[in-house]
Design a protein around this motif. Structure first.
Motif, PDB file in Angstrom:
ATOM      1  N   GLN A 157       0.824  -1.203   0.000  1.00  0.00           N
ATOM      2  CA  GLN A 157       0.000   0.000   0.000  1.00  0.00           C
ATOM      3  C   GLN A 157       0.864   1.262   0.000  1.00  0.00           C
ATOM      4  O   GLN A 157       0.559   2.250  -0.675  1.00  0.00           O
ATOM      5  N   HIS A 158       1.958   1.203   0.758  1.00  0.00           N
ATOM      6  CA  HIS A 158       2.858   2.356   0.858  1.00  0.00           C
ATOM      7  C   HIS A 158       3.435   2.725  -0.508  1.00  0.00           C
ATOM      8  O   HIS A 158       3.595   3.906  -0.839  1.00  0.00           O
ATOM      9  N   HIS A 159       3.728   1.718  -1.321  1.00  0.00           N
ATOM     10  CA  HIS A 159       4.365   1.955  -2.618  1.00  0.00           C
ATOM     11  C   HIS A 159       3.399   1.856  -3.794  1.00  0.00           C
ATOM     12  O   HIS A 159       3.828   1.916  -4.955  1.00  0.00           O
ATOM     13  N   GLU A 160       2.115   1.688  -3.504  1.00  0.00           N
ATOM     14  CA  GLU A 160       1.089   1.658  -4.558  1.00  0.00           C
ATOM     15  C   GLU A 160       1.458   0.665  -5.664  1.00  0.00           C
ATOM     16  O   GLU A 160       1.436   0.975  -6.850  1.00  0.00           O
ATOM     17  N   HIS A 161       1.843  -0.531  -5.259  1.00  0.00           N
ATOM     18  CA  HIS A 161       2.141  -1.661  -6.168  1.00  0.00           C
ATOM     19  C   HIS A 161       3.421  -1.469  -6.984  1.00  0.00           C
ATOM     20  O   HIS A 161       3.636  -2.188  -7.964  1.00  0.00           O
ATOM     21  N   ASN A 162       4.260  -0.505  -6.628  1.00  0.00           N
ATOM     22  CA  ASN A 162       5.508  -0.278  -7.353  1.00  0.00           C
ATOM     23  C   ASN A 162       6.571  -1.239  -6.814  1.00  0.00           C
ATOM     24  O   ASN A 162       7.130  -1.031  -5.735  1.00  0.00           O
ATOM     25  N   LEU A 163       6.868  -2.274  -7.584  1.00  0.00           N
ATOM     26  CA  LEU A 163       7.787  -3.317  -7.131  1.00  0.00           C
ATOM     27  C   LEU A 163       9.201  -2.800  -6.934  1.00  0.00           C
ATOM     28  O   LEU A 163       9.897  -3.188  -5.986  1.00  0.00           O
ATOM     29  N   LEU A 164       9.647  -1.941  -7.832  1.00  0.00           N
ATOM     30  CA  LEU A 164      11.015  -1.431  -7.745  1.00  0.00           C
ATOM     31  C   LEU A 164      11.199  -0.610  -6.471  1.00  0.00           C
ATOM     32  O   LEU A 164      12.190  -0.773  -5.747  1.00  0.00           O
ATOM     33  N   ALA A 165      10.234   0.262  -6.177  1.00  0.00           N
ATOM     34  CA  ALA A 165      10.315   1.059  -4.954  1.00  0.00           C
ATOM     35  C   ALA A 165      10.222   0.168  -3.721  1.00  0.00           C
ATOM     36  O   ALA A 165      10.903   0.406  -2.720  1.00  0.00           O
ATOM     37  N   ALA A 166       9.378  -0.870  -3.791  1.00  0.00           N
ATOM     38  CA  ALA A 166       9.238  -1.783  -2.654  1.00  0.00           C
ATOM     39  C   ALA A 166      10.543  -2.527  -2.390  1.00  0.00           C
ATOM     40  O   ALA A 166      10.937  -2.728  -1.236  1.00  0.00           O
ATOM     41  N   LYS A 167      11.232  -2.936  -3.450  1.00  0.00           N
ATOM     42  CA  LYS A 167      12.512  -3.615  -3.265  1.00  0.00           C
ATOM     43  C   LYS A 167      13.535  -2.682  -2.601  1.00  0.00           C
ATOM     44  O   LYS A 167      14.279  -3.085  -1.701  1.00  0.00           O
ATOM     45  N   ASN A 168      13.554  -1.427  -3.036  1.00  0.00           N
ATOM     46  CA  ASN A 168      14.470  -0.467  -2.421  1.00  0.00           C
ATOM     47  C   ASN A 168      14.186  -0.328  -0.931  1.00  0.00           C
ATOM     48  O   ASN A 168      15.115  -0.204  -0.111  1.00  0.00           O
ATOM     49  N   SER A 169      12.894  -0.359  -0.574  1.00  0.00           N
ATOM     50  CA  SER A 169      12.524  -0.257   0.846  1.00  0.00           C
ATOM     51  C   SER A 169      12.988  -1.486   1.624  1.00  0.00           C
ATOM     52  O   SER A 169      13.439  -1.374   2.768  1.00  0.00           O
ATOM     53  N   LEU A 170      12.883  -2.650   1.005  1.00  0.00           N
ATOM     54  CA  LEU A 170      13.374  -3.867   1.652  1.00  0.00           C
ATOM     55  C   LEU A 170      14.881  -3.758   1.925  1.00  0.00           C
ATOM     56  O   LEU A 170      15.371  -4.196   2.970  1.00  0.00           O
ATOM     57  N   MET A 171      15.595  -3.185   0.979  1.00  0.00           N
ATOM     58  CA  MET A 171      17.042  -3.015   1.154  1.00  0.00           C
ATOM     59  C   MET A 171      17.340  -2.073   2.320  1.00  0.00           C
ATOM     60  O   MET A 171      18.238  -2.324   3.131  1.00  0.00           O
TER      61      MET A 171
END
Length: 332
Positions: free
Chosen positions: A167-181
């Motif tokens: 929800q935080h990244h509105e389904h943006n996988l690339l941004a979500a991966k950066n957040s995981l990092m």
């Protein structure tokens, strides 16, 4: 044969013949291409890359596929672009698929519409090669993909933390991966990441993204582009992801210059077409000649090859895209 992203990842080492990757998910494209390159390196497979800017470029690709260097027994040809082979090229493709069982043709394309997927090129790939659609349309698919990324980083997320992340990244996988990092780097001793961990780590990290950089570049706003780039570097954004964003815009602008009537077919969203057209009117077409070599230099410097500074080279690319070239003159 048609495969999804996760299925394709499992078959990279055995890939031969012709594979086509297409879609609008930069994380999936980057991961899969990087996995292919690592596999080729491990297997001592010679790699060559070609960017298709006209139909005639396919002749060079097929000539390369049929010729090995003295030091190679296998060859991987990596092709980027959105121009399909013409009738003669399709004959060469079919001939290659019938007689060359060791080499690999990997074609990386942007998102394709339904009519494109019905063309003779894709019919040939479906029948004799591998067609990989890089999409993640459903929450279950996105979580599965990101779970693989989390596993690489050695972290686990609670179920509700996954929902918050998406929800935080509105389904943006690339941004979500950066957040995981970022979470992985921040909470090194936490067994299971909770929402509170995500929130405390990411609330100050969402000011700018690589998509903001792309928008600033298209608008020709040099000052804002530099500001966003500096922020991304300071916040720990991977240089490879920044390069991906810049190279994507360069590729689309060069293709649109060659095919001004085919913006949608090139993968440019309808609401973005005018921005790309305005950018082309602002830029000097002669500057395009220097872009491919500059991107290769940036890629090499990121990988530690050569003595150039990656950040300095990216500044050159940003300046060039904003119509304020620093050292963009083509070299012989």
């Amino acid at each position: 044969m048609k495969l999804d992203y996760l299925q394709a990842l499992k078959r990279v080492d055995e890939a031969r013949g012709a594979w086509v990757l297409h879609g609008q998910e930069p994380l999936l494209e980057q991961n899969l291409v990087d996995t292919f390159r690592a596999s080729w390196l491990k297997q001592d497979i010679e790699r060559q890359r070609y960017d298709i800017t006209s139909v005639s470029d396919w002749k060079t690709v097929f000539n390369a596929l049929n010729s090995l260097s003295l030091f190679s027994s296998q060859l991987a040809i990596e092709v980027h672009g959105n121009i399909k082979p013409d009738a003669n090229g399709l004959k060469e493709l079919k001939k290659y698929l019938q007689h060359n069982e060791q080499n690999l043709l990997l074609v990386v394309m942007p998102k394709q519409d339904s009519s494109s997927l019905k063309t003779a090129f894709f019919q040939t790939i479906d029948a004799n090669g591998v067609n990989v659609n890089l999409v993640a349309n459903y929450p279950k698919d996105r979580q599965q993909i990101l779970a693989v990324e989390a596993q690489k980083l050695g972290i686990q997320l609670a179920n509700d933390a996954w929902q918050w992340l998406e929800q935080h990244h509105e389904h943006n996988l690339l941004a979500a991966k950066n957040s995981l990092m970022r979470v992985s780097d921040t909470f090194t001793d936490v067994a299971v990441i909770q929402i509170d961990h995500l929130h405390s780590c990411l609330q100050d990290q969402s000011r700018y993204t690589t998509f903001d950089l792309s928008d600033a570049l298209l608008q020709g706003d040099f000052g804002q582009s530099v500001k966003i780039f500096q922020y991304l570097i300071a916040s720990g954004e991977a240089m490879s992801l920044i390069l991906w964003s810049i190279s994507k815009e360069i590729r689309l602008l060069m293709q649109l210059f060659e095919q001004p009537q085919n913006a949608l077919q090139l993968g440019i969203w309808k609401n973005k077409v005018s921005q790309y057209q305005q950018a082309l009117r602002r830029l000097d077409p002669n500057s395009f000649l220097a872009w491919p070599s500059l991107l290769l230099r940036i890629d090499a410097s990121i990988k530690g090859l050569g003595n150039e500074n990656a950040e300095h080279l990216v500044f050159q690319a940003i300046a060039g895209l904003c119509g304020k070239p620093l050292f963009m003159a083509p070299t012989s």
